[in-house]
Design an enzyme around this catalytic site. Sequence first.
Site, PDB file in Angstrom:
ATOM      1  N   SER A 174      30.435 -54.775  -3.806  1.00  0.00           N
ATOM      2  CA  SER A 174      29.620 -54.466  -2.631  1.00  0.00           C
ATOM      3  C   SER A 174      28.589 -55.574  -2.409  1.00  0.00           C
ATOM      4  O   SER A 174      28.940 -56.736  -2.268  1.00  0.00           O
ATOM      5  CB  SER A 174      28.976 -53.088  -2.806  1.00  0.00           C
ATOM      6  OG  SER A 174      28.437 -52.610  -1.595  1.00  0.00           O
ATOM      7  N   GLU A 177      36.931 -48.349   4.747  1.00  0.00           N
ATOM      8  CA  GLU A 177      35.522 -48.712   4.595  1.00  0.00           C
ATOM      9  C   GLU A 177      35.064 -49.618   5.727  1.00  0.00           C
ATOM     10  O   GLU A 177      35.829 -50.430   6.256  1.00  0.00           O
ATOM     11  CB  GLU A 177      35.255 -49.348   3.239  1.00  0.00           C
ATOM     12  CG  GLU A 177      36.133 -50.487   2.802  1.00  0.00           C
ATOM     13  CD  GLU A 177      35.665 -51.035   1.445  1.00  0.00           C
ATOM     14  OE1 GLU A 177      34.466 -51.343   1.313  1.00  0.00           O
ATOM     15  OE2 GLU A 177      36.494 -51.128   0.534  1.00  0.00           O
ATOM     16  N   HIS A 216      35.318 -47.389  -0.492  1.00  0.00           N
ATOM     17  CA  HIS A 216      34.493 -48.496  -0.963  1.00  0.00           C
ATOM     18  C   HIS A 216      34.439 -48.535  -2.492  1.00  0.00           C
ATOM     19  O   HIS A 216      34.204 -47.519  -3.147  1.00  0.00           O
ATOM     20  CB  HIS A 216      33.083 -48.325  -0.393  1.00  0.00           C
ATOM     21  CG  HIS A 216      32.146 -49.443  -0.662  1.00  0.00           C
ATOM     22  ND1 HIS A 216      32.358 -50.722  -0.211  1.00  0.00           N
ATOM     23  CD2 HIS A 216      30.962 -49.476  -1.339  1.00  0.00           C
ATOM     24  CE1 HIS A 216      31.350 -51.492  -0.583  1.00  0.00           C
ATOM     25  NE2 HIS A 216      30.494 -50.770  -1.277  1.00  0.00           N
TER      26      HIS A 216
END
Length: 292
Positions: A139, A233, A263
């Site tokens: 991320s 996502e 995600h």
Amino acid sequence: MSRQEREQARGLISKGDLGQTPAQQRAGFDELFADRPLGDDVTLRPRTLGGRPALDVLVEGADRDGVILYLHGGGYSIGSARTGANLAAPLARSTGVPAVSLDYRLAPEDPFPAAVDDALAAYEELLAAGQKVVVAGDSAGGGLALALLVAARRAGLPLPVAAVLYSPWTDVSLSGGSMDSRGEFDPLFSRAHMKESADWYVGAQDPRDELASPLFADLTGLPPLLIQVGSAEVLLDDSLRLAVQAAESEVDVSLDVVAGAPHVFQYFVGMVSEAGEALERAAAFVTRRLAD
């Protein structure tokens, strides 16, 4: 990903409430992820790296040459070295390479470029110790890993052997089409969630700065990249555009897109078959690059 696996994974995550303070978000994130069991074969050893707290993630038998520098996710405002260890440990176990997870400074208390400065300082210390380094992150940590490569090249440093990016957030200007087209499909984030984190991180600074949004950097000369992302996502386009940009810059890039996966689906190793398969591909990538 089977329908049952998808529903099971989606049932463990949900869109958080907007408007929470960073402290509230950190507490909730830590409650979910800061105490997850890592396995009896894992020892966490506190250390300082680049002037920041970090954790050596030591897995029994993971004693090959090299080190994985792991940068945790959390929108640049939550998460820790301990939450990063949840993903660093299985990668270390699968590759046989020890890892270290970094506690870089968080926004909004320490906005951009504090996280980049911390990652670069940590990388420089590993280089000074003669380590062969693979950078990995998820991320925001995936975007930070890419920014680290750009910052290291700018500083004239030898570059890492390779980088592994799980669902990387590479564009804090939020210009990807999937930021809207995947908003209903994404069980974890919406544009509004990402904007909140982006505002904390960059504030009034340019969100398209190459170290804040390394998608817009010149990627020429960067080491091989492995990008893994789920189709469910809002950050899907951050990975797709990065793969194209890297390829056009003659960077060796591999892209895994897992249909229906949320995600950072790698968190669901042992629950979702694609998570284990993705880990195997990441391990093979790291092993091959270190051998090269």
